[in-house]
Design an enzyme around this catalytic site. Structure first.
Site, short mmCIF file in Angstrom:
data_model
loop_
_atom_site.label_atom_id
_atom_site.label_comp_id
_atom_site.label_asym_id
_atom_site.label_seq_id
_atom_site.Cartn_x
_atom_site.Cartn_y
_atom_site.Cartn_z
N ASP A 189 -13.11 -11.61 1.27
CA ASP A 189 -13.22 -11.68 -0.19
C ASP A 189 -13.03 -10.26 -0.77
OD1 ASP A 189 -14.11 -11.72 -2.81
OD2 ASP A 189 -15.99 -12.76 -2.37
N GLU B 11 2.33 -2.04 -1.50
CA GLU B 11 2.66 -0.65 -1.91
C GLU B 11 3.29 0.16 -0.78
OE1 GLU B 11 -0.52 1.25 -4.09
OE2 GLU B 11 0.26 3.24 -3.60
N LYS C 171 -9.51 4.79 -5.65
CA LYS C 171 -8.41 3.81 -5.53
C LYS C 171 -7.64 4.05 -4.23
CE LYS C 171 -4.25 1.80 -6.33
NZ LYS C 171 -2.99 1.97 -5.59
N HIS D 258 6.74 8.13 -1.01
CA HIS D 258 7.32 6.90 -1.56
C HIS D 258 8.84 6.94 -1.46
CE1 HIS D 258 3.61 5.38 -3.01
NE2 HIS D 258 3.40 6.34 -3.88
C1 MEV Z 1 -1.90 5.55 -5.07
O1 MEV Z 1 -1.89 4.20 -4.71
C2 MEV Z 1 -3.20 6.19 -4.65
C3 MEV Z 1 -3.36 7.64 -5.06
O2 MEV Z 1 -3.17 7.76 -6.47
C4 MEV Z 1 -4.76 8.06 -4.67
C5 MEV Z 1 -5.14 9.44 -5.16
O3 MEV Z 1 -4.62 9.89 -6.18
O4 MEV Z 1 -6.02 10.03 -4.49
C6 MEV Z 1 -2.33 8.50 -4.41
#
Ligand code: MEV
Length: 432
Positions: A281, A82, A265, A381
């Site tokens: 792992d 990413e 995430k 990005h």
């Molecule tokens: C993207 O990989 C992760 C985010 O969505 C985390 C978040 O929203 O805090 C940017």
């Protein structure tokens, strides 16, 4: 696809498997080359790691910079696909005051589920009365672990009410030192089963590690000052304002599991990247961390970081989560890139690696929140995307930055515009 052609696949040589696969899926010469090209993971090692190997799969390997953890500087290997993640972590670390961490001893849990006992409550008491003998038996499994200060530590138990009746759940707690622990735990739980079955008169239905490693947590904490945060926006947004927005974003994650999932995430973007880079792992790490996100708030899935203001009005960020990263065993010996990662990190033991992982998770989460509540996530990005487009359009090394920046400023990020800008730059330098 004809699955018959894959019968006995495991018995074939790698070359034969590649040929079968290539034929079955009509692979082009180029695709076949992908399978036969040995990257930095020798295919013979890959063949020792999983079954039915037909090739290796490469991912970008990058390093996050600016991390100072417990006063020590680190370069942190990241493996992921990413864009912006490595840059975001590095930037968050740069803006921070350095990370202070605390880690638990590396204690993992092995579960043994006993079924078919007449009076589970009384049987459980009997089993726990023999704890000493059981732990002694478990200790016999791994003398190396004991030599390095690890080994079985405790045996706990409780009664589970399941639809098919009462089950005795035993938890064997083992200090696994620098290993992930699955091998030691699974062997130990199997080793002590006969004694437990004898005492209980029941049957051990399952003996396996639990990935919810509540005794192996790592914590990290840092401060982001309002001054540095304001400077990072070139004074466009007040530091206090950024801090208030980040705290609000955190509070939303506390209230909404939908937001908490994405919040966490972001944490995993960093932790997974480090986990993969060090050959660990990642499924185990993911399972442990997400289940802990629900476990710690009694079933309510919650964010794993916390933000508040200190007495100076600066932002304090904290993280607490189980980290089951190993520095020995696993695939590190077979995967030269994992060994290289550990070498780059220069860690003494699994606790130090856990403290790095927690810091990376906190930095990554802060970076995401800061971006979302200020410029929006796409801006970061876009830069990488614009650079990639500039390269594709033929920009030379010394032109890429300018082409990318002009594309972003013009809000027209596409190949045609990249080509136009490159032409403009070159015409200009010809005329000068
Ligand atoms: C993207 O990989 C992760 C985010 O969505 C985390 C978040 O929203 O805090 C940017």
């Amino acid at each position: 696809m004809d699955s018959k052609k894959f019968e006995g696949f495991y018995k074939k040589t790698i070359k034969e498997r590649q040929e079968i696969l290539a034929k079955e899926f009509s692979l082009t010469e180029e695709e076949k080359k992908l399978l036969t090209t040995e990257t930095n993971l020798p295919i013979s090692n890959a063949d020792k790691m999983i079954e039915n190997v037909v090739g290796t799969y490469s991912l970008p390997f990058g390093v996050a910079t600016n991390f100072v953890i417990d006063k020590k500087e680190y370069l942190i290997p990241f493996v992921l696909e990413e864009p912006s993640v490595v840059a975001a972590a590095s930037n968050a670390a740069k803006l921070s005051n350095g990370f202070i961490t605390k880690t638990d001893e590396p204690i993992m849990i092995g579960q043994i589920m006993i079924t078919g006992t007449q009076n589970p409550e009384i049987v459980l008491k009997k089993i726990l009365e023999s704890k000493k003998e059981i732990l002694k038996e478990a200790e016999k499994v791994d003398s190396v672990l004991t030599k390095f200060g690890g080994g079985p530590r405790d045996l706990k138990g409780e009664i589970l009410n399941t639809p098919t009746g009462k089950i005795i759940e035993l938890q064997l707690l083992v200090d696994v030192r620098d290993a992930m622990g699955a091998n030691a735990i699974n062997t130990m739980t199997e080793k002590i089963t006969p004694i437990i079955e004898k005492i209980s008169g029941g049957k051990a239905l399952m003996r396996i590690i639990s990935n919810l490693a509540i005794y192996r947590k790592a914590q990290a904490k840092t401060i982001w000052t309002k001054q540095k945060l304001e400077e990072s926006t070139k004074g466009k947004i007040k530091g206090e304002e950024i801090i208030d927005r980040i705290i609000q974003a955190y509070e939303i994650a506390v209230s909404s599991p939908f937001r908490a999932a994405t919040h966490n995430k972001g944490i995993m973007n960093g932790i997974d990247s480090l986990t993969i880079a060090t050959g660990n792992d990642f499924r185990g790490v993911e399972a442990g961390i997400h289940s802990y996100a629900a476990y710690k708030e009694k079933g309510k899935y919650s964010p794993l970081t916390k933000y508040y203001k200190n007495e100076n009005g600066d932002l304090v960020g904290e993280i607490e989560l189980p980290i089951t990263l190993a520095t020995i065993g696993g695939t590190a010996k077979l995967n030269p890139m994992a060994s290289l990662s550990l070498k780059i990190l220069g860690v003494k033991n699994s606790k130090e690696l856990a403290s790095i992982a927690a810091s990376v998770g906190l930095a990554q989460n802060f970076a995401a929140l800061r971006a979302i509540v200020t410029t929006g996530i796409q801006a970061g990005h876009m830069k990488l995307h614009a650079r990639a487009l500039a390269t594709q359009a033929g920009a030379k090394e010394n032109e890429i930055e300018q082409v990318a920046e002009e594309m972003i400023n013009s809000k027209e990020i596409n190949q045609a515009n990249a080509e136009k800008i490159i032409k403009k730059i070159r015409d200009k330098s010809l005329n000068n």
